[in-house]
Design a protein around this motif. Structure first.
Motif, PDB file in Angstrom:
ATOM      1  N   PRO A   9       0.816  -1.298  -0.058  1.00 26.60           N
ATOM      2  CA  PRO A   9       0.005  -0.067   0.225  1.00 26.60           C
ATOM      3  C   PRO A   9       0.892   1.591   0.181  1.00 26.60           C
ATOM      4  CG  PRO A   9      -0.237  -1.264   2.146  1.00 26.60           C
ATOM      5  CD  PRO A   9       0.709  -2.066   0.964  1.00 26.60           C
ATOM      6  N   CYS A  11       0.945   4.674   1.628  1.00 29.18           N
ATOM      7  CA  CYS A  11       0.462   5.470   2.621  1.00 29.18           C
ATOM      8  C   CYS A  11       1.025   7.019   2.856  1.00 29.18           C
ATOM      9  CB  CYS A  11       0.835   4.764   4.103  1.00 29.18           C
ATOM     10  SG  CYS A  11       0.228   3.036   4.137  1.00 29.18           S
ATOM     11  N   LEU A  26     -10.002  12.506  -0.217  1.00 27.74           N
ATOM     12  CA  LEU A  26     -10.552  11.396  -1.332  1.00 27.74           C
ATOM     13  C   LEU A  26     -11.189  11.873  -2.462  1.00 27.74           C
ATOM     14  CD1 LEU A  26     -11.993   8.902   1.360  1.00 27.74           C
ATOM     15  CD2 LEU A  26      -9.734   8.833   0.295  1.00 27.74           C
ATOM     16  N   GLU A  29      -7.710  14.149  -6.607  1.00 34.48           N
ATOM     17  CA  GLU A  29      -6.900  13.088  -7.333  1.00 34.48           C
ATOM     18  C   GLU A  29      -5.323  13.056  -6.814  1.00 34.48           C
ATOM     19  OE1 GLU A  29      -5.284  11.662 -11.721  1.00 34.48           O
ATOM     20  OE2 GLU A  29      -7.096  12.736 -11.620  1.00 34.48           O
ATOM     21  N   GLY A  31      -4.703  12.500  -3.817  1.00 30.27           N
ATOM     22  CA  GLY A  31      -4.738  12.539  -2.193  1.00 30.27           C
ATOM     23  C   GLY A  31      -4.260  13.676  -1.529  1.00 30.27           C
ATOM     24  N   GLU A  81     -15.579   1.834  -0.579  1.00 28.39           N
ATOM     25  CA  GLU A  81     -14.788   2.720  -1.362  1.00 28.39           C
ATOM     26  C   GLU A  81     -13.577   1.545  -1.559  1.00 28.39           C
ATOM     27  OE1 GLU A  81     -13.295   5.326  -4.060  1.00 28.39           O
ATOM     28  OE2 GLU A  81     -15.209   5.648  -3.058  1.00 28.39           O
ATOM     29  N   GLU A  82     -13.210   1.602  -3.209  1.00 24.45           N
ATOM     30  CA  GLU A  82     -12.317   0.633  -3.552  1.00 24.45           C
ATOM     31  C   GLU A  82     -10.881   1.534  -3.834  1.00 24.45           C
ATOM     32  OE1 GLU A  82     -13.475  -1.756  -6.397  1.00 24.45           O
ATOM     33  OE2 GLU A  82     -15.326  -2.448  -5.441  1.00 24.45           O
ATOM     34  N   ALA A  83     -10.891   2.666  -3.932  1.00 21.77           N
ATOM     35  CA  ALA A  83      -9.569   3.423  -4.517  1.00 21.77           C
ATOM     36  C   ALA A  83      -8.764   3.796  -3.257  1.00 21.77           C
ATOM     37  CB  ALA A  83      -9.886   4.581  -5.236  1.00 21.77           C
ATOM     38  N   ALA A  84      -9.068   4.470  -2.262  1.00 18.82           N
ATOM     39  CA  ALA A  84      -8.351   4.719  -0.949  1.00 18.82           C
ATOM     40  C   ALA A  84      -9.180   5.064   0.088  1.00 18.82           C
ATOM     41  CB  ALA A  84      -7.761   6.162  -1.604  1.00 18.82           C
ATOM     42  N   TRP A 152      -3.821   8.328   4.669  1.00 16.24           N
ATOM     43  CA  TRP A 152      -4.430   8.211   3.513  1.00 16.24           C
ATOM     44  C   TRP A 152      -3.913   6.986   3.072  1.00 16.24           C
ATOM     45  CZ3 TRP A 152      -2.242   8.318  -1.630  1.00 16.24           C
ATOM     46  CH2 TRP A 152      -2.923   8.267  -2.753  1.00 16.24           C
ATOM     47  N   TRP A 153      -4.624   5.795   2.602  1.00 16.85           N
ATOM     48  CA  TRP A 153      -4.112   4.555   2.361  1.00 16.85           C
ATOM     49  C   TRP A 153      -4.602   4.254   1.103  1.00 16.85           C
ATOM     50  CZ3 TRP A 153      -6.112  -0.230   1.215  1.00 16.85           C
ATOM     51  CH2 TRP A 153      -5.018  -1.364   1.335  1.00 16.85           C
ATOM     52  N   THR A 154      -3.923   3.554   0.146  1.00 13.82           N
ATOM     53  CA  THR A 154      -4.397   3.233  -1.152  1.00 13.82           C
ATOM     54  C   THR A 154      -3.148   2.091  -1.778  1.00 13.82           C
ATOM     55  OG1 THR A 154      -5.174   3.835  -3.401  1.00 13.82           O
ATOM     56  CG2 THR A 154      -3.286   4.883  -2.589  1.00 13.82           C
TER      57      THR A 154
END
Length: 155
Positions: A9, A11, A26, A29, A31, A81-84, A152-154
């Motif tokens: 991920p 972070c 979120l 774009e 983050g 939510e799947e992006a972040a 912020w995690w993605t």
């Protein structure tokens, strides 16, 4: 600091005025890096378990106590939510980081680097010293401006 390992991920730890402002990243774009917020990239440093282990080490409590504190790795964004995602960090950790001395950073880095979560991604004591210095700088700035810390995690 960017310790990205492929497939792990991304972070970004950042400060914001409140939970609503934190979750608003979120909608941007890229983050918090594009939101003009104080932040530091600490890829692969999990905001739930690894950060609670750091808090336990820094405050002298057990992991379960640190993990049970209000705001500890609390998911603030929509879990569908799947992006972040945005997670909160505790005020206790923010205060500990904001007041940590350089000698203590070195002292805390070693046991934190030996936790299962950090050993599994192969980080060194030197790396954790850098992570702690970056988080301490962010926490000091956040604390001085009355802001809170978030992740912020993605993928």
């Amino acid at each position: 600091m960017d310790a990205r390992i492929l497939g792990m991920p991304l972070c970004a730890y950042f400060s914001a005025a409140d939970d609503q402002a934190a979750v608003a990243v979120l909608q941007i774009e890229g983050g918090p890096g594009r939101a003009d917020l104080d932040m530091v990239f600490l890829n692969n440093i999990d905001p739930v378990v690894a950060i609670a282990r750091l808090e336990a080490i820094m405050t002298g409590c057990g992991y379960e106590v640190a993990r049970g504190r209000p705001r500890s790795g609390q998911l603030l964004s929509d879990p569908a939510e799947e992006a972040a995602f945005v997670f909160s960090l505790t005020d206790t950790l923010t205060a500990a980081l904001a007041s940590v001395a350089q000698d203590d950073i070195v002292r805390f880095a070693e046991p934190w680097s030996k936790t299962d979560e950090l050993r599994q991604i192969g980080v060194s004591v030197e790396f954790t010293i850098g992570v702690l210095e970056a988080l301490a700088g962010l926490a000091q700035s956040s604390h001085n401006s009355g802001r809170r810390l978030y992740c912020w995690w993605t993928l």
